[in-house]
Enzyme design. Structure first.
Site, PDB file in Angstrom:
ATOM      1  N   CYS A 200       0.852  -1.200   0.000  1.00 12.53           N
ATOM      2  CA  CYS A 200       0.000   0.000   0.000  1.00 12.53           C
ATOM      3  C   CYS A 200       0.886   1.248   0.000  1.00 12.53           C
ATOM      4  O   CYS A 200       0.735   2.146   0.830  1.00 12.53           O
ATOM      5  CB  CYS A 200      -0.931   0.005   1.201  1.00 12.53           C
ATOM      6  SG  CYS A 200      -1.942  -1.483   1.353  1.00 12.53           S
ATOM      7  N   ALA A 201       1.829   1.304  -0.927  1.00 14.40           N
ATOM      8  CA  ALA A 201       2.927   2.267  -0.879  1.00 14.40           C
ATOM      9  C   ALA A 201       2.551   3.690  -1.292  1.00 14.40           C
ATOM     10  O   ALA A 201       3.069   4.652  -0.725  1.00 14.40           O
ATOM     11  CB  ALA A 201       4.070   1.789  -1.778  1.00 14.40           C
ATOM     12  N   ALA A 202       1.700   3.836  -2.306  1.00 11.77           N
ATOM     13  CA  ALA A 202       1.402   5.171  -2.841  1.00 11.77           C
ATOM     14  C   ALA A 202       0.658   6.007  -1.794  1.00 11.77           C
ATOM     15  O   ALA A 202      -0.106   5.449  -0.989  1.00 11.77           O
ATOM     16  CB  ALA A 202       0.568   5.042  -4.113  1.00 11.77           C
ATOM     17  N   PRO A 203       0.886   7.329  -1.772  1.00 15.38           N
ATOM     18  CA  PRO A 203       1.638   8.147  -2.731  1.00 15.38           C
ATOM     19  C   PRO A 203       3.152   8.067  -2.607  1.00 15.38           C
ATOM     20  O   PRO A 203       3.861   8.678  -3.406  1.00 15.38           O
ATOM     21  CB  PRO A 203       1.140   9.568  -2.452  1.00 15.38           C
ATOM     22  CG  PRO A 203       0.787   9.544  -1.004  1.00 15.38           C
ATOM     23  CD  PRO A 203       0.244   8.168  -0.735  1.00 15.38           C
ATOM     24  N   LYS A 206       6.922   7.402   2.386  1.00 20.16           N
ATOM     25  CA  LYS A 206       7.785   6.489   3.135  1.00 20.16           C
ATOM     26  C   LYS A 206       8.646   5.661   2.189  1.00 20.16           C
ATOM     27  O   LYS A 206       9.810   5.357   2.496  1.00 20.16           O
ATOM     28  CB  LYS A 206       6.941   5.593   4.034  1.00 20.16           C
ATOM     29  CG  LYS A 206       6.171   6.352   5.113  1.00 20.16           C
ATOM     30  CD  LYS A 206       5.357   5.418   5.977  1.00 20.16           C
ATOM     31  CE  LYS A 206       4.546   6.190   7.016  1.00 20.16           C
ATOM     32  NZ  LYS A 206       3.449   6.975   6.404  1.00 20.16           N
ATOM     33  N   ASP A 252      -3.411  -5.546  -6.178  1.00 18.72           N
ATOM     34  CA  ASP A 252      -4.106  -5.628  -4.898  1.00 18.72           C
ATOM     35  C   ASP A 252      -3.252  -6.539  -4.012  1.00 18.72           C
ATOM     36  O   ASP A 252      -2.997  -7.694  -4.373  1.00 18.72           O
ATOM     37  CB  ASP A 252      -5.506  -6.218  -5.101  1.00 18.72           C
ATOM     38  CG  ASP A 252      -6.337  -6.253  -3.813  1.00 18.72           C
ATOM     39  OD1 ASP A 252      -5.767  -6.560  -2.743  1.00 18.72           O
ATOM     40  OD2 ASP A 252      -7.545  -5.987  -3.883  1.00 18.72           O
ATOM     41  N   ASP A 270       1.832   0.115   5.568  1.00 18.44           N
ATOM     42  CA  ASP A 270       1.282   1.388   6.034  1.00 18.44           C
ATOM     43  C   ASP A 270      -0.173   1.386   5.595  1.00 18.44           C
ATOM     44  O   ASP A 270      -0.506   1.813   4.494  1.00 18.44           O
ATOM     45  CB  ASP A 270       2.069   2.549   5.416  1.00 18.44           C
ATOM     46  CG  ASP A 270       1.732   3.876   6.055  1.00 18.44           C
ATOM     47  OD1 ASP A 270       1.594   3.916   7.288  1.00 18.44           O
ATOM     48  OD2 ASP A 270       1.584   4.865   5.319  1.00 18.44           O
ATOM     49  N   CYS A 323      -1.717   6.240  10.181  1.00 19.52           N
ATOM     50  CA  CYS A 323      -1.693   7.649  10.579  1.00 19.52           C
ATOM     51  C   CYS A 323      -2.934   7.939  11.419  1.00 19.52           C
ATOM     52  O   CYS A 323      -3.558   8.991  11.304  1.00 19.52           O
ATOM     53  CB  CYS A 323      -1.611   8.586   9.375  1.00 19.52           C
ATOM     54  SG  CYS A 323      -2.942   8.402   8.180  1.00 19.52           S
TER      55      CYS A 323
END
Length: 385
Positions: A200-203, A206, A252, A270, A323
């Site tokens: 789930c890297a984008a945007p 990190k 996915d 994340d 977050c």
């Protein structure tokens, strides 16, 4: 009455209220402009309604008699009063009062309503040190202070527009990134030569920071379901000179984990979350987020944790971050995961972040009120089998 209004009319009234109450603009001008806007954007009758409501507000303000709710009655009544006083949804007020107590909940809402500060990360991959960034900010006359927690970060309260106009972001010399997010990367502890999977890297904030800390050696495999955001991540990686160590994968995570033989000693998830830790920067989010979303998010977080865990090699570590400041998205998700996956155990984060950010359970937690940063959470989970 307001709940039944069409969204555009309600938004026009909000603009008028803000201009009169907060900006102290000339009331006659505010009423005139917003009445015209309502007539053009909606219909003549809407203009008449805006006129009547805003003029009533002007009279109340001139008489210094804006009614304020009183903290009286049962917990529900008090929550409604606090929601009005501090401009937050009732469900959030009740939730925070439950977990934090009323006094801390009020402090949190006051923080969310304050002017946000922003942090800049010097891009080491382009040879930019924090000292170099400080010199640039001095030349632009941007007030700043260096981070107490991270060597690459500088905090900016005002003047971010000057940084943007000067092209520091466009040239890839620095990035806007909160220190709380940077400390999540510290929990990952990227080392040159490592292969890291970023789920789930984008945007990609990190992702890019981890890539810079690899110093040209190793790889960050950035997985995300959003193809457009991955494309932006890829372009930004090139701009920041870390494209050689960033590998983007459009997928996915849940499907990818089932079919991919890829394994890594470090996997960062994340996770998508409520964002309740970043409301000082995302004032809109408090009104767009619903209580019903929390249950859906918890289910998604569990699914993604299960999927990410299959990518961790024996002896490797899974880092789960959000977050959010909500324990149901943070500690509770980790606890539920460990019940489902006894092959993992908690690895305390005290070796990676300052002790002030370490919880009793050994997790990383950034408290907006206590640390004057965005709220964030991270747990290190080691695979023992």
């Amino acid at each position: 009455m307001f709940r039944s209004m069409e969204p555009l009319l309600l938004q026009i009234l909000r603009i008028g209220f803000y201009e009169i109450v907060k900006l102290n603009m000339p009331p006659y001008a505010v009423v005139d402009e917003n009445v015209k806007l309502a007539k053009v954007a909606l219909r003549p009758g809407a203009g008449n309604m805006v006129n009547g409501i805003l003029r009533k507000l002007v009279l109340v303000k001139e008489n210094n008699s804006l009614p304020l709710p009183k903290l009286e009655g049962d917990s529900r009544a008090q929550a409604r009063a606090l929601a009005t006083l501090y401009s937050h949804p009732v469900w959030m007020v009740r939730r925070w009062t439950k977990y934090l107590g009323q006094e801390e909940a009020i402090q949190l809402m006051m923080w969310n309503n304050s002017d946000p500060s922003f942090s800049l990360r010097a891009n080491a991959a382009k040879g930019i040190t924090r000292d170099d960034l400080v010199m640039q900010l001095n030349s632009l006359k941007v007030p700043h202070e260096v981070s107490l927690h991270l060597d690459d970060f500088v905090r900016v309260k005002i003047g971010l527009q000057n940084v943007i106009r000067a092209g520091l972001l466009k040239e890839g010399l620095c990035s806007v990134q909160d220190e709380s997010a940077g400390l999540v990367v510290s929990v990952v502890d990227p080392q040159p030569g490592e292969d890291i999977i970023d789920c789930c890297a984008a945007p990609g904030g990190k992702t890019l920071y981890m890539a810079s800390r690899l110093r040209g050696k190793g790889k960050v495999h950035a997985i995300d379901i959003n193809k457009g955001r991955l494309r932006i991540l890829k372009e930004t990686a090139k701009l920041q000179k870390v494209d050689g160590v960033v590998d983007t994968i459009h997928a996915d995570l849940r499907t990818f984990a089932e079919n991919s033989p890829m394994k890594s000693s470090k996997v960062l998830l994340d996770a998508p979350c409520s964002g309740l830790g970043v409301l000082s920067k995302r004032a809109d989010l408090r009104w767009n987020r619903r209580l019903e979303d929390m249950e859906q998010l918890k289910n998604l977080q569990d699914e993604l944790l299960d999927a990410a865990s299959t990518l961790v090699s024996s002896g490797g570590v899974l880092i789960y971050g959000t977050c959010s400041i909500d324990p149901e998205e943070n500690e509770d998700r980790v606890e539920a995961f460990l019940v489902r996956h006894p092959e993992f155990r908690i690895d305390p984060v005290n070796r990676y972040v300052p002790s002030d950010f370490v919880t009793k359970q050994g997790f990383y937690f950034s408290d907006p009120v206590k640390h004057s940063l965005d709220g964030a959470f991270a747990a290190r989970l080691v695979r023992t089998l």
